[in-house]
Design an enzyme around this catalytic site. Sequence first.
Site, PDB file in Angstrom:
ATOM      1  N   LYS A   1      35.234  72.363  23.289  1.00  0.00           N
ATOM      2  CA  LYS A   1      36.413  71.813  23.989  1.00  0.00           C
ATOM      3  C   LYS A   1      37.596  72.786  23.954  1.00  0.00           C
ATOM      4  O   LYS A   1      38.665  72.482  23.415  1.00  0.00           O
ATOM      5  CB  LYS A   1      36.824  70.475  23.382  1.00  0.00           C
TER       6      LYS A   1
ATOM      7  N   ASP B   1      29.819  72.527  22.452  1.00  0.00           N
ATOM      8  CA  ASP B   1      30.863  71.507  22.612  1.00  0.00           C
ATOM      9  C   ASP B   1      32.081  71.875  21.759  1.00  0.00           C
ATOM     10  O   ASP B   1      32.326  71.275  20.719  1.00  0.00           O
ATOM     11  CB  ASP B   1      30.257  70.154  22.180  1.00  0.00           C
TER      12      ASP B   1
ATOM     13  N   ASN C   1      44.223  82.877  29.987  1.00  0.00           N
ATOM     14  CA  ASN C   1      43.593  84.130  29.567  1.00  0.00           C
ATOM     15  C   ASN C   1      42.685  83.924  28.338  1.00  0.00           C
ATOM     16  O   ASN C   1      41.565  84.431  28.289  1.00  0.00           O
ATOM     17  CB  ASN C   1      44.708  85.148  29.256  1.00  0.00           C
ATOM     18  N   THR C   2      43.168  83.146  27.387  1.00  0.00           N
ATOM     19  CA  THR C   2      42.400  82.923  26.150  1.00  0.00           C
ATOM     20  C   THR C   2      41.149  82.096  26.417  1.00  0.00           C
ATOM     21  O   THR C   2      40.068  82.396  25.903  1.00  0.00           O
ATOM     22  CB  THR C   2      43.302  82.220  25.105  1.00  0.00           C
TER      23      THR C   2
ATOM     24  N   ASP D   1      43.594  76.094  25.677  1.00  0.00           N
ATOM     25  CA  ASP D   1      44.545  77.165  25.374  1.00  0.00           C
ATOM     26  C   ASP D   1      45.059  77.722  26.701  1.00  0.00           C
ATOM     27  O   ASP D   1      44.763  77.162  27.762  1.00  0.00           O
ATOM     28  CB  ASP D   1      43.833  78.249  24.531  1.00  0.00           C
TER      29      ASP D   1
ATOM     30  N   LYS E   1      23.123  70.023  21.240  1.00  0.00           N
ATOM     31  CA  LYS E   1      24.577  70.175  21.263  1.00  0.00           C
ATOM     32  C   LYS E   1      25.099  70.696  19.932  1.00  0.00           C
ATOM     33  O   LYS E   1      24.825  70.130  18.876  1.00  0.00           O
ATOM     34  CB  LYS E   1      25.253  68.837  21.569  1.00  0.00           C
TER      35      LYS E   1
ATOM     36  N   GLY F   1      23.220  61.142  19.372  1.00  0.00           N
ATOM     37  CA  GLY F   1      23.067  61.608  17.996  1.00  0.00           C
ATOM     38  C   GLY F   1      22.354  60.571  17.162  1.00  0.00           C
ATOM     39  O   GLY F   1      21.124  60.487  17.130  1.00  0.00           O
ATOM     40  N   ARG F   2      23.176  59.721  16.506  1.00  0.00           N
ATOM     41  CA  ARG F   2      22.616  58.812  15.496  1.00  0.00           C
ATOM     42  C   ARG F   2      21.584  57.824  16.012  1.00  0.00           C
ATOM     43  O   ARG F   2      20.716  57.392  15.247  1.00  0.00           O
ATOM     44  CB  ARG F   2      23.770  58.072  14.805  1.00  0.00           C
TER      45      ARG F   2
ATOM     46  N   THR G   1      37.824  59.675  24.111  1.00  0.00           N
ATOM     47  CA  THR G   1      37.656  58.213  24.024  1.00  0.00           C
ATOM     48  C   THR G   1      38.309  57.630  22.776  1.00  0.00           C
ATOM     49  O   THR G   1      38.424  56.425  22.642  1.00  0.00           O
ATOM     50  CB  THR G   1      36.168  57.822  24.072  1.00  0.00           C
TER      51      THR G   1
HETATM   52  O1  C5P Z   1      25.815  59.739  16.911  1.00  0.00           O
HETATM   53  P1  C5P Z   1      26.384  59.582  18.284  1.00  0.00           P
HETATM   54  O2  C5P Z   1      25.342  59.347  19.353  1.00  0.00           O
HETATM   55  O3  C5P Z   1      27.499  58.577  18.343  1.00  0.00           O
HETATM   56  O4  C5P Z   1      27.007  61.017  18.582  1.00  0.00           O
HETATM   57  C1  C5P Z   1      27.517  61.333  19.798  1.00  0.00           C
HETATM   58  C2  C5P Z   1      27.954  62.753  19.865  1.00  0.00           C
HETATM   59  O5  C5P Z   1      28.839  62.848  20.978  1.00  0.00           O
HETATM   60  C3  C5P Z   1      28.758  63.264  18.668  1.00  0.00           C
HETATM   61  O6  C5P Z   1      28.501  64.656  18.541  1.00  0.00           O
HETATM   62  C4  C5P Z   1      30.187  63.020  19.039  1.00  0.00           C
HETATM   63  O7  C5P Z   1      31.079  63.965  18.501  1.00  0.00           O
HETATM   64  C5  C5P Z   1      30.142  63.189  20.561  1.00  0.00           C
HETATM   65  N1  C5P Z   1      31.154  62.427  21.298  1.00  0.00           N
HETATM   66  C6  C5P Z   1      31.275  61.045  21.250  1.00  0.00           C
HETATM   67  N2  C5P Z   1      32.197  60.375  22.003  1.00  0.00           N
HETATM   68  C7  C5P Z   1      32.984  61.068  22.781  1.00  0.00           C
HETATM   69  C8  C5P Z   1      32.892  62.444  22.867  1.00  0.00           C
HETATM   70  C9  C5P Z   1      31.942  63.109  22.113  1.00  0.00           C
HETATM   71  O8  C5P Z   1      30.536  60.400  20.538  1.00  0.00           O
HETATM   72  N3  C5P Z   1      33.843  60.397  23.519  1.00  0.00           N
END
Ligand code: C5P
Length: 239
Positions: free
Chosen positions: A63, A61, A69-70, A66, A34, A216-217, A125
């Site tokens: 998002k 990602d 058209n854009t 707009d 992503k 991610g983390r 969220t």
């Molecule tokens: O590190 P972590 O697993 O929390 O990262 C989740 C990823 O998903 C990040 O890129 C974050 O921006 C994205 N994200 C999120 N919660 C959301 C929407 C997107 O954590 N509601």
Amino acid sequence: MEPRERIILALDVSEYEDAVDIVRRFKGHIDIFKIGSELFTSVGPRVIKEIHLMGKKVFLDLKFHDIPNTVAKSALAAAKLGVFMFNVHTLGGYQMMKHTAETLSGFSLEKNVDRPRLIGVTILTSINQNALRDELGVTVRMNTQVKHLASLAHRAGLDGVVASPEDGAMIRSRFGKGFLIVTPGIRPSWAAMDDQKRALTPRKAVQQGADYLVIGRAITSQSDPIGALMRIQEELVDL
Ligand code: C5P
């Protein structure tokens, strides 16, 4: 779906080299990466091209939000980059989503390529019930509003929505199997919560209906990131 196909690894970095290094380390185990607005704004499309050269897919990602058209033209640009999936805000409205979906279908027919998965973001969220009412002026309950926006996305021809793990079951039961659910906010029981407040484990999220898990983390911040990924994939084997 195989566990390795479900996990989308978030490249939450701003340097090109750091992103490419993560992809190199994980490409044997992960199919989709992503790219969010931080990385894309910092380094541009070349990181997408590099990931494709490594034989991997991209979820862009950004998002988009707009006028029709854009957004449709931005969608076309994303399709030309060959991304596997990207997203728009459902709050951009029905016409915007419909025009974008149709533009993508036209492109894929003309070029004889797969249409990128077009996914809608409902309510971020970071917005809670109070903010929905006091800041955005929406007086219905959060889950009513999420259901309404998901329904609009479905009707406009989107392929699915981004949903919190908690909304997964409602969306799955309402829109059936073909409508994709992409779920962030995933935390295995052994990982720190960080800033995620309403996280579910990978297994629970899939049981609630998620097709794809954005993580991610819980992987990248572990002392053994590949080991962490393996543990998550094992959790998903029989689902
Ligand atoms: O590190 P972590 O697993 O929390 O990262 C989740 C990823 O998903 C990040 O890129 C974050 O921006 C994205 N994200 C999120 N919660 C959301 C929407 C997107 O954590 N509601």
